[in-house]
Enzyme design. Structure first.
Site, PDB file in Angstrom:
ATOM      1  N   CYS A 389       0.968   6.869   4.960  1.00 27.80           N
ATOM      2  CA  CYS A 389       0.533   5.514   5.148  1.00 27.80           C
ATOM      3  C   CYS A 389      -0.105   5.217   6.477  1.00 27.80           C
ATOM      4  O   CYS A 389       0.041   4.707   7.420  1.00 27.80           O
ATOM      5  CB  CYS A 389       1.715   4.450   5.266  1.00 27.80           C
ATOM      6  N   GLU A 390      -1.260   6.202   6.693  1.00 24.24           N
ATOM      7  CA  GLU A 390      -2.180   5.764   7.803  1.00 24.24           C
ATOM      8  C   GLU A 390      -3.459   6.523   7.377  1.00 24.24           C
ATOM      9  O   GLU A 390      -3.751   7.375   6.586  1.00 24.24           O
ATOM     10  CB  GLU A 390      -1.653   7.135   8.941  1.00 24.24           C
TER      11      GLU A 390
END
Ligand code: LLP
Length: 461
Positions: A389-390
């Site tokens: 999640c980046e």
């Protein structure tokens, strides 16, 4: 990194060094381990198809070419003849690899109690282990001295005192190297350069701390000063950094010998030898490096009128880096429009920054290839990204891949052996991938994939 209008039949923004390949299916040999080849588009390593291999172990998986690892170890051992070559275990260590290192006649550099434990569990002779670290605890020092570690590289005045006490309590005279910083700006990423002055490692030569540290070690009856240690950084291609460091370190070496009247039989010049991650990089062979470094040291010693000490080096990346690749399965493929009408193909794979933090941490470049088939489709400029999640979760920033790449395809990223698995994390509760060693047509899992039970084992509610 500069951008330029891309040639040929694709639209996109690519770095200047990246050229559209003549054959997008072909491997660039310098990036791959020795036994890597493509047969009908399928990547084979150690005589095994990676498609067959991951059918058993799943993806992502690190594939380690044992012959390649051993031959790089031997190339350092033979190229640096007369030196002690310490394999830097921080790059990647497991009991199997520690045994290969010992079998190939190399010594081992560890920098934590965990690495020491793996080495001892593998049966490595403790006398052939060097122990590093800028903050070793009394407990860690006690274990190392008790185990009979051949040399401890001291890094602070407090540690010299601590180690002298530990060795005295155990009734041992512990051989010691003093780590010094030579004030060299190595041409590499700031976070992996280690010999400039304003950082945490070692004793500064110019500020006189290196001499004072040597004086204190010589004054401790439970310690035996063997020599100095200097490591200027990592992923270095240019020997000019070693040249400046060798001059300054040997200057101190001669001063300690003369002013303290203490023999200085050894000198360690550390690791840091660069490898090719992409076609931008052009590493020298160990034999060439050895010739240059030996000439530099001999010249400095002659100028100082001293004998050449027994030399050692500590390569990590250059032995294990190219020996390993990571195999991923492609999931989502997305075309993203860029400013100016260009587009970039985002290829998402089933791993990412949890199995290779280097692109996020050091802006490191990698390359990759479609590993499960050949394709006649026109190449597109792609960015391979992970599943975390980046937005910085990048696996390969820029690479040409066949335009028909799609879900279920396998992608292999070469050069992930150093600091890939060893810096892997459980970010987003990812399960760290296995390391599968391949050789002569057979595969052996040397580090298994983590399981959900492994993850939950430390979660005690
Ligand atoms: N010796 C000492 C004292 C070191 O600190 C290191 C690496 C080495 C030897 C081995 O360096 P090599 O030959 O592997 O470059 N995580 C970073 C690299 C950090 C290196 C730390 N020390 C990376 O992924 O690039």
């Amino acid at each position: 990194m500069a951008s330029h209008a891309s040639p040929g039949s694709f639209t996109g923004t690519s770095p200047v060094w990246l050229r559209e390949p003549e054959d997008v299916n072909a491997l660039v040999p310098v990036l791959w381990s020795r036994t890597a080849e493509k047969v009908d588009g399928v990547l084979r390593i150690g005589g095994l198809s990676v498609a067959d291999l991951v059918a058993n172990v799943n993806t992502p998986a690190y594939v380690l070419d044992e012959d390649d690892f051993r031959s790089r170890a031997r190339a350092f051992r033979d190229g640096f003849e007369g030196y002690d070559v310490y394999y830097a275990g921080k790059a990647f260590l497991s009991t199997a690899v520690a045994r290969w290192v010992a079998e190939e006649g190399l010594c081992l550099d560890v920098c934590s109690d965990g690495e020491l434990t793996v080495a001892l569990r593998a049966g490595v002779d403790p006398a052939r282990i060097g122990y590093h670290g800028n903050n070793k605890s009394a407990m860690e020092l006690r274990r190392a001295v008790h185990a009979g570690v051949g040399r401890i590289i001291v890094d602070s005045y407090a540690e010299i005192e601590r180690l002298a006490d530990v060795a005295a309590q155990l009734g041992v005279v512990q051989p010691v190297m003093v780590r010094v910083t030579a004030g060299v700006e190595a041409h590499t990423h700031e976070f992996i350069a280690t010999a400039h002055e304003d950082q945490k490692f070692g004793f500064s030569i110019s500020a006189g701390a290196g001499f004072e540290a040597a004086r204190r070690v010589v004054g401790a009856s439970s310690l035996e000063l063997r020599g100095l240690h200097s490591h200027i950084g990592s992923q270095i291609f240019d020997t000019s950094g070693w040249e400046v460091a060798a001059r300054r370190v040997l200057g101190l070496h001669a001063k300690v010998a003369a002013e303290l009247g203490h023999p200085m039989p050894e000198l360690d010049l550390g690791g840091g030898f660069g490898i090719a991650y992409t076609t931008q990089d052009d590493p020298a062979t160990p034999a060439d490096l050895a010739a240059q470094i030996t000439r530099i040291v001999a010249g400095e010693c002659a100028a100082l009128g001293i004998d050449v000490p027994h030399l050692s080096i500590e390569p990590g990346r250059a032995i294990v880096g190219p020996a390993m690749c990571t195999v991923y399965t492609v999931g989502t493929v997305k075309e993203v429009s860029l400013d100016g009408g260009a587009a970039r193909t985002y290829v998402s794979v089933d791993g990412g920054m949890s199995d290779n933090i280097r692109p996020a941490l050091y802006d490191a470049d990698y390359s990759c290839t479609l590993a499960s088939r050949s394709s006649a489709a026109t190449p597109v400029l792609a960015r391979v990204v992970g599943k975390h999640c980046e937005s910085g979760d990048i696996v390969v920033k820029d690479e040409f891949l066949p335009g028909d790449i799609g879900p279920g395809d396998l992608i292999a990223v070469p050069g992930t052996g150093a600091y890939g698995r060893s810096m892997a994390s459980n970010y987003n509760h990812a399960l760290r991938p296995p390391v599968v060693a391949v050789k002569d047509g057979s595969a052996r899992v040397i580090v298994r994939r983590e399981t959900v039970d492994d993850l939950l084992a430390t979660d005690v509610g």
